[in-house]
Design a protein around this motif. Sequence first.
Motif, PDB file in Angstrom:
ATOM      1  N   UNK A 160     -39.001 -75.297  17.536  1.00 23.17           N
ATOM      2  CA  UNK A 160     -38.654 -75.020  18.840  1.00 23.17           C
ATOM      3  C   UNK A 160     -36.894 -75.000  19.611  1.00 23.17           C
ATOM      4  N   UNK A 164     -33.274 -73.807  19.717  1.00 18.43           N
ATOM      5  CA  UNK A 164     -32.977 -72.964  20.658  1.00 18.43           C
ATOM      6  C   UNK A 164     -31.408 -73.836  21.202  1.00 18.43           C
ATOM      7  N   UNK A 171     -24.192 -68.496  19.680  1.00 17.18           N
ATOM      8  CA  UNK A 171     -23.586 -67.024  20.682  1.00 17.18           C
ATOM      9  C   UNK A 171     -22.207 -67.401  20.656  1.00 17.18           C
ATOM     10  N   UNK A 188     -19.843 -73.951  26.258  1.00 21.80           N
ATOM     11  CA  UNK A 188     -21.018 -74.359  25.552  1.00 21.80           C
ATOM     12  C   UNK A 188     -22.110 -75.714  24.960  1.00 21.80           C
ATOM     13  N   UNK A 195     -28.287 -78.922  29.663  1.00 23.47           N
ATOM     14  CA  UNK A 195     -29.640 -78.041  30.357  1.00 23.47           C
ATOM     15  C   UNK A 195     -30.736 -78.591  28.969  1.00 23.47           C
ATOM     16  N   UNK A 199     -32.428 -83.423  28.497  1.00 27.58           N
ATOM     17  CA  UNK A 199     -34.393 -83.464  28.496  1.00 27.58           C
ATOM     18  C   UNK A 199     -34.262 -84.295  27.677  1.00 27.58           C
TER      19      UNK A 199
ATOM     20  N   UNK B 164     -24.477 -68.605  30.768  1.00 26.21           N
ATOM     21  CA  UNK B 164     -24.991 -68.800  29.951  1.00 26.21           C
ATOM     22  C   UNK B 164     -27.174 -68.561  29.783  1.00 26.21           C
ATOM     23  N   UNK B 168     -28.482 -66.385  26.134  1.00 22.70           N
ATOM     24  CA  UNK B 168     -29.165 -66.697  26.063  1.00 22.70           C
ATOM     25  C   UNK B 168     -30.138 -65.383  25.318  1.00 22.70           C
ATOM     26  N   UNK B 187     -40.141 -66.308  22.306  1.00 24.27           N
ATOM     27  CA  UNK B 187     -39.611 -67.709  22.143  1.00 24.27           C
ATOM     28  C   UNK B 187     -39.281 -68.121  23.404  1.00 24.27           C
ATOM     29  N   UNK B 188     -37.634 -67.163  23.013  1.00 22.57           N
ATOM     30  CA  UNK B 188     -35.979 -67.353  24.489  1.00 22.57           C
ATOM     31  C   UNK B 188     -36.976 -66.637  25.829  1.00 22.57           C
ATOM     32  N   UNK B 190     -39.094 -68.105  27.077  1.00 25.55           N
ATOM     33  CA  UNK B 190     -39.686 -69.624  26.812  1.00 25.55           C
ATOM     34  C   UNK B 190     -38.747 -70.556  27.657  1.00 25.55           C
ATOM     35  N   UNK B 191     -37.989 -70.448  26.612  1.00 22.63           N
ATOM     36  CA  UNK B 191     -36.895 -70.977  26.591  1.00 22.63           C
ATOM     37  C   UNK B 191     -35.896 -71.820  27.978  1.00 22.63           C
ATOM     38  N   UNK B 194     -38.202 -72.668  30.598  1.00 22.50           N
ATOM     39  CA  UNK B 194     -37.984 -74.541  30.439  1.00 22.50           C
ATOM     40  C   UNK B 194     -37.093 -75.115  30.724  1.00 22.50           C
ATOM     41  N   UNK B 195     -35.921 -74.287  30.313  1.00 22.53           N
ATOM     42  CA  UNK B 195     -34.827 -75.155  30.139  1.00 22.53           C
ATOM     43  C   UNK B 195     -33.673 -74.615  31.049  1.00 22.53           C
ATOM     44  N   UNK B 196     -33.737 -74.028  31.544  1.00 21.33           N
ATOM     45  CA  UNK B 196     -32.701 -73.509  32.503  1.00 21.33           C
ATOM     46  C   UNK B 196     -33.424 -73.024  33.902  1.00 21.33           C
ATOM     47  N   UNK B 198     -35.885 -72.928  35.629  1.00 28.63           N
ATOM     48  CA  UNK B 198     -37.201 -74.281  36.144  1.00 28.63           C
ATOM     49  C   UNK B 198     -35.709 -75.308  36.737  1.00 28.63           C
ATOM     50  N   UNK B 199     -35.310 -75.653  35.875  1.00 29.33           N
ATOM     51  CA  UNK B 199     -34.037 -76.100  36.659  1.00 29.33           C
ATOM     52  C   UNK B 199     -33.838 -76.565  37.823  1.00 29.33           C
TER      53      UNK B 199
END
Lengths: 206, 206
Positions: A160, A164, A171, A188, A195, A199, B164, B168, B187-188, B190-191, B194-196, B198-199
């Motif tokens: 996963x 990503x 992109x 990027x 990001x 982590x 960003x 994505x 999938x994206x 969720x990412x 989790x990665x953007x 949430x922070x």
Amino acid sequence: MATPDDEIAATDTREAIMEATFRALKRRGYSDLRLRDIGEEMSMTRQVIHYHFDGKRDLMSSFLEHIIDQYEGSVDVGSDADPRTELDARIDQCLFGPDFEEFSHWDRMKVYHELFAHARNDEEHRETFTEHYDRIRGSIVEVIEAGIEQGVFRDVDPVRVGQLITDMIHVARERRLALGHEDAPEEMRASIDDFVVERLCIDEES
Amino acid sequence: MATPDDEIAATDTREAIMEATFRALKRRGYSDLRLRDIGEEMSMTRQVIHYHFDGKRDLMSSFLEHIIDQYEGSVDVGSDADPRTELDARIDQCLFGPDFEEFSHWDRMKVYHELFAHARNDEEHRETFTEHYDRIRGSIVEVIEAGIEQGVFRDVDPVRVGQLITDMIHVARERRLALGHEDAPEEMRASIDDFVVERLCIDEES
């Protein structure tokens, strides 16, 4: 029996065909590409293409392998590099380089992204492309797996996170090529660090 | 003087032209598209296209605006929704929906991504496209700015994070369309969380 000289000659011929394919793709794009266009870009007779490749699809498969080999082969990290160093080198490679002889990184990426986009309209091409795409993503996934195993990366789902990072690289190149956003790759690179990679690394947050 | 009935008729006509444009783009792609192809998709005479639009570029500009309006107009959050809820709704919208009458989300996205890809080969089209692209990214940037102002998002660079998230979303759709990775949008999603997101949120990490 093939002598070493014959093998060198065969390698040179395939290399010449690959470079002619680049030039032809740059000039004509993928959908209109015919083997004869590649022949026109070579000093040799185009019969050698038919001798070495079984049609357009076979040639395109070798061509994708050729691009990937150039990228993989030129990642400049020692075999004992730590996973973070190797991950950084691979991301930089995909975003910024390398240049090879007559083709710059962006010449190659222009061709690669056209091949990617074309997959949406051509089931056979999609199949060929997907095989090679899996290998590109795979090299990022492997470094993440190694990092988890060595205890320097958190215990994430490597596929996963590898997907990503592959997506983020893709992109940024796409946006530079399509919209002319020259600074997309550098931006990027910073975002991947802030990001995702930060982590991923256990040290940096403790 | 234009009566209300005339205005409704003009709106209906433009709407009919937009739908005909969708069908023509789906059938022929952007590079081969001629105004007469759009005419062939309509029950009206194609002279109405020339009456309403000053050529292919003008029509494409309106068409892009039309797609964006459909997305913006159908984001279903109240005006008093908190920034996190609105951000989530906008991301979901761009990744998963909405469907409109005869065109599904993925029908529309196929056309949109072709228009994006085509910008790499056509300077004039790139200019038109870029104007509308800025608006797409802008709606994400605005929500982030509102969140920072209200103290629910961290003090990040809203343009960088908005870009960003836009990237994505874009690449997940692109991968689904080009390589047939059906689960790329989920999938994206969720990412991005989790990665953007949430922070970005102050509450979730404190």
